[in-house]
Scaffold this active site. Structure first.
Site, mmCIF file in Angstrom:
data_model
loop_
_atom_site.group_PDB
_atom_site.id
_atom_site.type_symbol
_atom_site.label_atom_id
_atom_site.label_comp_id
_atom_site.label_asym_id
_atom_site.label_seq_id
_atom_site.Cartn_x
_atom_site.Cartn_y
_atom_site.Cartn_z
ATOM 1 N N HIS A 167 18.744 15.921 25.525
ATOM 2 C CA HIS A 167 18.224 17.213 25.053
ATOM 3 C C HIS A 167 19.198 17.989 24.175
ATOM 4 O O HIS A 167 19.355 19.203 24.308
ATOM 5 C CB HIS A 167 17.797 18.073 26.236
ATOM 6 C CG HIS A 167 16.580 17.576 26.963
ATOM 7 N ND1 HIS A 167 15.553 16.921 26.329
ATOM 8 C CD2 HIS A 167 16.224 17.661 28.281
ATOM 9 C CE1 HIS A 167 14.614 16.621 27.211
ATOM 10 N NE2 HIS A 167 14.993 17.046 28.403
ATOM 11 N N HIS A 180 10.012 22.795 26.773
ATOM 12 C CA HIS A 180 10.259 22.203 28.088
ATOM 13 C C HIS A 180 9.710 23.083 29.222
ATOM 14 O O HIS A 180 10.384 23.274 30.236
ATOM 15 C CB HIS A 180 11.757 21.964 28.271
ATOM 16 C CG HIS A 180 12.087 20.817 29.180
ATOM 17 N ND1 HIS A 180 11.786 20.814 30.527
ATOM 18 C CD2 HIS A 180 12.688 19.620 28.932
ATOM 19 C CE1 HIS A 180 12.211 19.690 31.071
ATOM 20 N NE2 HIS A 180 12.748 18.940 30.115
ATOM 21 N N GLU A 229 5.748 17.182 27.881
ATOM 22 C CA GLU A 229 6.590 17.450 26.719
ATOM 23 C C GLU A 229 6.136 16.604 25.528
ATOM 24 O O GLU A 229 6.317 15.388 25.534
ATOM 25 C CB GLU A 229 8.044 17.134 27.040
ATOM 26 C CG GLU A 229 8.605 17.853 28.263
ATOM 27 C CD GLU A 229 9.830 17.144 28.812
ATOM 28 O OE1 GLU A 229 10.814 16.979 28.051
ATOM 29 O OE2 GLU A 229 9.802 16.733 29.994
#
Length: 346
Positions: free
Chosen positions: A104, A173, A311
């Site tokens: 991420h 997210h 996601e």
């Protein structure tokens, strides 16, 4: 109408704000740290507003947290093996914040950044300029994330442009509990994913490049299925992640059209969620490692499987798998992607 409140300060003392939009049908609160969704209130079958996303009560919890609650994730969402990307025949070593891999966007990805905020029609636009070399990524990247609340639909529009070839693969997210956060786990809630295939992971949650059919596997969500039905299966992919945490290949993806990737609903609250996007993949994560996230809004402890993520994304670990769509943004091109969360009642 936009209500602006203090949301505390960062560790360095910078002021953080909470922006709340209420249109009489739904309400969303956003913060400029991580350009994150803090709360999202939609009506249930009894016309009572329920907050359906995990979040925290102050900026420091977002800055110190590691669960990416509601955040904008980038420059590259999900995992990159060994933190290595390839552009124009060259390799670049990125930061490695999850063992040998990057997750991420690195140690201080977009979820940790303080974004500029601007009020726009029916929404808020956040802007962040990532300098060349940040977390190892080449070239400067200017990113805009616009949240638009219309009725009970939250639209997220991403635009980015770079002064050189780079990587751009953004997502949101948010963790959803359609019974309302703090109201138990999500095992009885139903999910449907419009995908006939998924990407397999190794034991480190890195896609191997193999793309399998969901047919005759617990990964089949083509028809609505309760999350608890197969979440404790001995199927290898589920055992690796202690639940669901894979990327599904969205059916009918063409790179341009905004299409329905997934749906979810709760019979208890009556709340439905439809997820639409023009991205090629969608990650179902069943909150298998939420323990230790600490205290969320209104003093509620965040626990494993208390919410799930859907996601929308490029396939994870794309640079190690040339058969995957590559999240490369060329100099001067415009990254233009959309994620829509559309709520209703059964």
């Amino acid at each position: 109408m936009v209500k602006i409140e203090s949301f505390g300060k960062t560790k360095s003392g910078k002021k953080v704000f909470l922006y709340t939009l209420n249109n009489g049908k739904a309400e969303v609160s956003l913060t400029n740290i991580g350009a994150a969704v803090v709360s999202l209130k939609v009506p249930d079958k009894n016309s009572c507003l329920k907050d359906v996303v995990l979040g925290c009560d102050c900026a420091l919890r977002y800055e110190n947290g590691d669960k990416y609650l509601g955040a904008t994730v980038g420059r590259c969402s999900n995992r990159i093996k060994n933190g290595i990307i390839f552009l124009n025949g060259k390799s670049f070593q990125l930061s490695q914040n999850e063992g040998d891999n990057q997750l991420h966007g690195g140690f201080e990805g977009f979820n940790k950044k303080l974004w500029d905020a601007e009020i726009i029609e029916n929404g808020i636009k956040f802007t962040y300029i990532s300098p060349d070399g940040e977390e190892g990524y080449p070239s400067m990247l200017k990113t805009e994330v616009s949240y638009i609340l219309t009725g009970t639909t939250l639209e997220i529009h991403y635009k980015a442009i770079s002064d050189g070839d780079t990587v751009c693969a953004l997502t949101n997210h948010s963790y959803f509990n359609l019974d309302g956060v703090g109201n138990g786990d999500i095992l009885s809630q139903y999910v449907q994913i419009f995908a006939e295939q998924f990407t397999t992971n190794d034991e480190h949650s890195l896609p191997t490049g193999e793309i399998l059919s969901v047919k005759d596997t617990p990964m089949d969500f083509l028809t609505p299925k309760q999350l608890g039905a197969d979440i404790n299966s001995d199927y290898e992919q589920i055992k690796f992640a202690k639940g669901f945490d894979n990327n599904w290949v969205i059916k009918n993806y063409d790179g341009k059209s905004i299409i329905t990737a997934a749906k979810a609903f709760s019979k208890h609250s009556g709340i439905t969620l439809e997820v639409l996007t023009n991205l090629p993949g969608i990650q179902l994560y069943s909150g298998n490692f939420l323990d230790g996230a600490g205290i969320g809004k209104k003093g509620a402890e965040i626990k494993n499987r208390s919410a799930f993520c859907l996601e929308c994304q490029y396939f994870p670990n794309a640079f190690a798998n040339e058969n995957f769509p590559q999240p490369v943004l060329k100099a001067g091109e415009v990254y233009d992607k959309t994620i829509i969360y559309k709520f209703g009642i059964i």
